[in-house]
Write a protein that holds these residues in place. Structure first.
Motif, PDB file in Angstrom:
ATOM      1  N   VAL A   1       0.809  -1.161  -0.047  1.00  0.00           N
ATOM      2  CA  VAL A   1      -0.123   0.085   0.016  1.00  0.00           C
ATOM      3  C   VAL A   1       0.780   1.238  -0.065  1.00  0.00           C
ATOM      4  CG1 VAL A   1      -1.635   1.411   1.180  1.00  0.00           C
ATOM      5  CG2 VAL A   1      -2.148  -1.243   0.895  1.00  0.00           C
ATOM      6  N   GLY A   2       1.830   1.159   0.844  1.00  0.00           N
ATOM      7  CA  GLY A   2       2.905   2.286   0.828  1.00  0.00           C
ATOM      8  C   GLY A   2       4.035   2.383   0.153  1.00  0.00           C
ATOM      9  N   SER A   3       4.585   1.134   0.022  1.00  0.00           N
ATOM     10  CA  SER A   3       5.861   0.986  -0.707  1.00  0.00           C
ATOM     11  C   SER A   3       5.926   1.015  -2.000  1.00  0.00           C
ATOM     12  CB  SER A   3       6.499  -0.117  -0.082  1.00  0.00           C
ATOM     13  OG  SER A   3       5.600  -1.223  -0.258  1.00  0.00           O
ATOM     14  N   SER A   4       4.765   0.616  -2.545  1.00  0.00           N
ATOM     15  CA  SER A   4       4.711   0.522  -4.030  1.00  0.00           C
ATOM     16  C   SER A   4       4.944   2.070  -4.649  1.00  0.00           C
ATOM     17  CB  SER A   4       3.362   0.152  -4.493  1.00  0.00           C
ATOM     18  OG  SER A   4       3.102  -1.258  -4.341  1.00  0.00           O
ATOM     19  N   MET A   5       4.678   3.123  -3.817  1.00  0.00           N
ATOM     20  CA  MET A   5       4.816   4.224  -4.484  1.00  0.00           C
ATOM     21  C   MET A   5       6.210   4.859  -4.807  1.00  0.00           C
ATOM     22  SD  MET A   5       1.690   5.305  -5.021  1.00  0.00           S
ATOM     23  CE  MET A   5       1.907   7.062  -5.221  1.00  0.00           C
ATOM     24  N   ASP A   6       7.185   4.000  -4.161  1.00  0.00           N
ATOM     25  CA  ASP A   6       8.575   4.310  -4.399  1.00  0.00           C
ATOM     26  C   ASP A   6       9.006   4.098  -5.819  1.00  0.00           C
ATOM     27  OD1 ASP A   6       8.824   4.902  -1.777  1.00  0.00           O
ATOM     28  OD2 ASP A   6       9.537   2.856  -1.077  1.00  0.00           O
ATOM     29  N   VAL A   7       8.335   3.348  -6.501  1.00  0.00           N
ATOM     30  CA  VAL A   7       8.519   2.991  -8.069  1.00  0.00           C
ATOM     31  C   VAL A   7       7.390   3.251  -8.594  1.00  0.00           C
ATOM     32  CG1 VAL A   7       9.312   1.636  -9.884  1.00  0.00           C
ATOM     33  CG2 VAL A   7      10.578   1.554  -7.677  1.00  0.00           C
ATOM     34  N   GLN A   8       7.346   4.363  -9.404  1.00  0.00           N
ATOM     35  CA  GLN A   8       6.005   4.582 -10.318  1.00  0.00           C
ATOM     36  C   GLN A   8       6.205   4.342 -11.739  1.00  0.00           C
ATOM     37  OE1 GLN A   8       4.341   8.387  -8.763  1.00  0.00           O
ATOM     38  NE2 GLN A   8       4.717   7.781  -6.809  1.00  0.00           N
ATOM     39  N   ILE A   9       5.330   4.147 -12.586  1.00  0.00           N
ATOM     40  CA  ILE A   9       5.233   4.226 -13.929  1.00  0.00           C
ATOM     41  C   ILE A   9       4.879   5.614 -14.590  1.00  0.00           C
ATOM     42  CG2 ILE A   9       4.635   2.819 -16.259  1.00  0.00           C
ATOM     43  CD1 ILE A   9       5.849   1.448 -13.764  1.00  0.00           C
ATOM     44  N   ASP A  10       5.892   6.178 -15.039  1.00  0.00           N
ATOM     45  CA  ASP A  10       5.648   7.478 -15.575  1.00  0.00           C
ATOM     46  C   ASP A  10       5.271   7.406 -17.167  1.00  0.00           C
ATOM     47  OD1 ASP A  10       6.054  10.233 -16.041  1.00  0.00           O
ATOM     48  OD2 ASP A  10       8.042  10.159 -16.870  1.00  0.00           O
ATOM     49  N   HIS A  11       4.337   8.268 -17.447  1.00  0.00           N
ATOM     50  CA  HIS A  11       3.977   8.484 -19.175  1.00  0.00           C
ATOM     51  C   HIS A  11       5.090   9.433 -19.379  1.00  0.00           C
ATOM     52  CE1 HIS A  11       0.289   6.385 -17.723  1.00  0.00           C
ATOM     53  NE2 HIS A  11       0.347   6.131 -18.869  1.00  0.00           N
ATOM     54  N   VAL A  12       6.066   9.093 -20.346  1.00  0.00           N
ATOM     55  CA  VAL A  12       6.866  10.018 -20.873  1.00  0.00           C
ATOM     56  C   VAL A  12       6.119  11.252 -21.401  1.00  0.00           C
ATOM     57  CG1 VAL A  12       8.815  10.252 -22.325  1.00  0.00           C
ATOM     58  CG2 VAL A  12       8.565   8.211 -21.024  1.00  0.00           C
ATOM     59  N   VAL A  13       5.265  11.389 -22.246  1.00  0.00           N
ATOM     60  CA  VAL A  13       4.451  12.206 -22.336  1.00  0.00           C
ATOM     61  C   VAL A  13       3.186  12.122 -21.503  1.00  0.00           C
ATOM     62  CG1 VAL A  13       2.916  13.128 -24.175  1.00  0.00           C
ATOM     63  CG2 VAL A  13       5.087  12.344 -24.909  1.00  0.00           C
ATOM     64  N   ALA A  14       3.165  12.962 -20.600  1.00  0.00           N
ATOM     65  CA  ALA A  14       2.097  12.945 -19.412  1.00  0.00           C
ATOM     66  C   ALA A  14       0.517  12.946 -20.258  1.00  0.00           C
ATOM     67  CB  ALA A  14       2.205  14.069 -18.522  1.00  0.00           C
ATOM     68  N   LEU A  15      -0.362  12.137 -19.548  1.00  0.00           N
ATOM     69  CA  LEU A  15      -1.711  12.133 -20.254  1.00  0.00           C
ATOM     70  C   LEU A  15      -2.278  13.344 -20.370  1.00  0.00           C
ATOM     71  CD1 LEU A  15      -3.091   8.658 -18.819  1.00  0.00           C
ATOM     72  CD2 LEU A  15      -1.609   9.256 -20.992  1.00  0.00           C
ATOM     73  N   SER A  16      -2.101  14.239 -19.546  1.00  0.00           N
ATOM     74  CA  SER A  16      -2.631  15.488 -19.342  1.00  0.00           C
ATOM     75  C   SER A  16      -1.788  16.368 -20.494  1.00  0.00           C
ATOM     76  CB  SER A  16      -2.618  16.061 -17.998  1.00  0.00           C
ATOM     77  OG  SER A  16      -2.899  17.593 -17.870  1.00  0.00           O
ATOM     78  N   ASN A  17      -0.818  16.243 -20.727  1.00  0.00           N
ATOM     79  CA  ASN A  17      -0.163  16.657 -21.616  1.00  0.00           C
ATOM     80  C   ASN A  17      -0.541  16.641 -22.952  1.00  0.00           C
ATOM     81  OD1 ASN A  17       2.361  17.132 -23.627  1.00  0.00           O
ATOM     82  ND2 ASN A  17       2.594  18.864 -22.350  1.00  0.00           N
ATOM     83  N   ALA A  18      -0.666  15.193 -22.909  1.00  0.00           N
ATOM     84  CA  ALA A  18      -1.154  14.496 -24.465  1.00  0.00           C
ATOM     85  C   ALA A  18      -2.507  15.025 -24.677  1.00  0.00           C
ATOM     86  CB  ALA A  18      -1.124  13.183 -24.347  1.00  0.00           C
ATOM     87  N   TRP A  19      -3.376  15.146 -23.800  1.00  0.00           N
ATOM     88  CA  TRP A  19      -4.921  15.840 -23.934  1.00  0.00           C
ATOM     89  C   TRP A  19      -4.580  17.141 -24.323  1.00  0.00           C
ATOM     90  CZ3 TRP A  19      -9.523  13.559 -23.875  1.00  0.00           C
ATOM     91  CH2 TRP A  19     -10.856  14.426 -23.679  1.00  0.00           C
ATOM     92  N   GLN A  20      -3.978  18.115 -23.738  1.00  0.00           N
ATOM     93  CA  GLN A  20      -3.870  19.327 -24.232  1.00  0.00           C
ATOM     94  C   GLN A  20      -3.262  19.637 -25.386  1.00  0.00           C
ATOM     95  OE1 GLN A  20      -3.592  22.095 -20.757  1.00  0.00           O
ATOM     96  NE2 GLN A  20      -2.846  20.260 -19.799  1.00  0.00           N
ATOM     97  N   THR A  21      -2.556  18.720 -26.064  1.00  0.00           N
ATOM     98  CA  THR A  21      -1.688  18.838 -27.455  1.00  0.00           C
ATOM     99  C   THR A  21      -2.237  17.975 -28.430  1.00  0.00           C
ATOM    100  OG1 THR A  21       0.024  17.384 -26.657  1.00  0.00           O
ATOM    101  CG2 THR A  21       0.254  19.813 -26.087  1.00  0.00           C
TER     102      THR A  21
END
Length: 209
Positions: free
Chosen positions: A101-121
């Motif tokens: 629950v807490g430890s998984s956040m130490d490693v996250q999967i990044d969207h290289v082009v963030a989804l919000s950025n993709a939406w706005q472009t």
């Protein structure tokens, strides 16, 4: 030496095409950001679908690809990653991943082009299936240090770059090829930042999947 994200980090390297990433960038449309109106994570499908139908969701696929010393949950056919080691591409740090629950956040999967950025472009104009593909495309995904992923948020190349300077060209190259693949545009400040960065690595080849 051509540096492609993952080569020096224990991850599966992306292949390089014959095109320079600067040439790909020059073909991208340049426009201002569209409004964020209507953006929801659900517009890109459920978080971590099994789009390739291999029995594992995309998050576990990327953990499998990017981590070393992996331990899997029994009975999942090496699908659910319980623990492993990440050599973080953004900082160069070695990070222990432990599912929880807490430890998984130490490693996250990044969207290289963030989804919000993709939406706005431009992604707001894509079909649902195309947006689902973009959110789960391995070329747009990296396992990274959680704090840096949170720091990046939906930033583009003009507002956020990895602390590790020697992978910045590879990072921006991936953003460019993702935007080209899905018909997205770059903003004027974003393109200016990309051009300035790529000037430091002339002839850098565009990665492909």
């Amino acid at each position: 030496m051509l540096l492609v994200l993952g080569v020096a980090m224990g991850q599966a390297p992306l292949e390089a095409s014959t095109k320079t990433v600067a040439a790909v960038l020059e073909k991208l449309p340049v426009k201002g950001r569209a409004p964020k109106t209507g953006f929801e994570r659900s517009q890109f499908g459920p978080a971590w679908s099994d789009v390739d139908r291999n029995g594992c969701d995309t998050r576990n696929d990327i953990l499998y690809r990017d981590l070393t010393s992996k331990v899997f949950k029994s009975g999942t056919r090496e699908c659910v990653v319980l623990s492993g080691i990440l050599l973080d591409p953004y900082s160069g740090e070695k990070i222990t991943f432990v599912r929880g629950v807490g430890s998984s956040m130490d490693v996250q999967i990044d969207h290289v082009v963030a989804l919000s950025n993709a939406w706005q472009t431009g992604a707001f104009k894509l079909s649902y299936d195309k947006r689902l593909s973009l959110a789960n495309d391995p070329i747009n995904l990296l396992a990274v240090k959680g704090r840096l992923n949170s720091q990046k948020s939906d930033g583009d190349a003009a507002t956020w770059l990895p602390p590790r300077k020697d992978i910045r060209c590879a990072y921006v190259a991936q953003q460019i090829v993702v935007k080209a693949k899905y018909g997205l545009w770059v903003t004027p400040p974003e393109k200016a930042a990309m051009v300035a960065l790529l000037a430091k690595c002339p002839g850098f080849k565009a990665p492909t999947n």
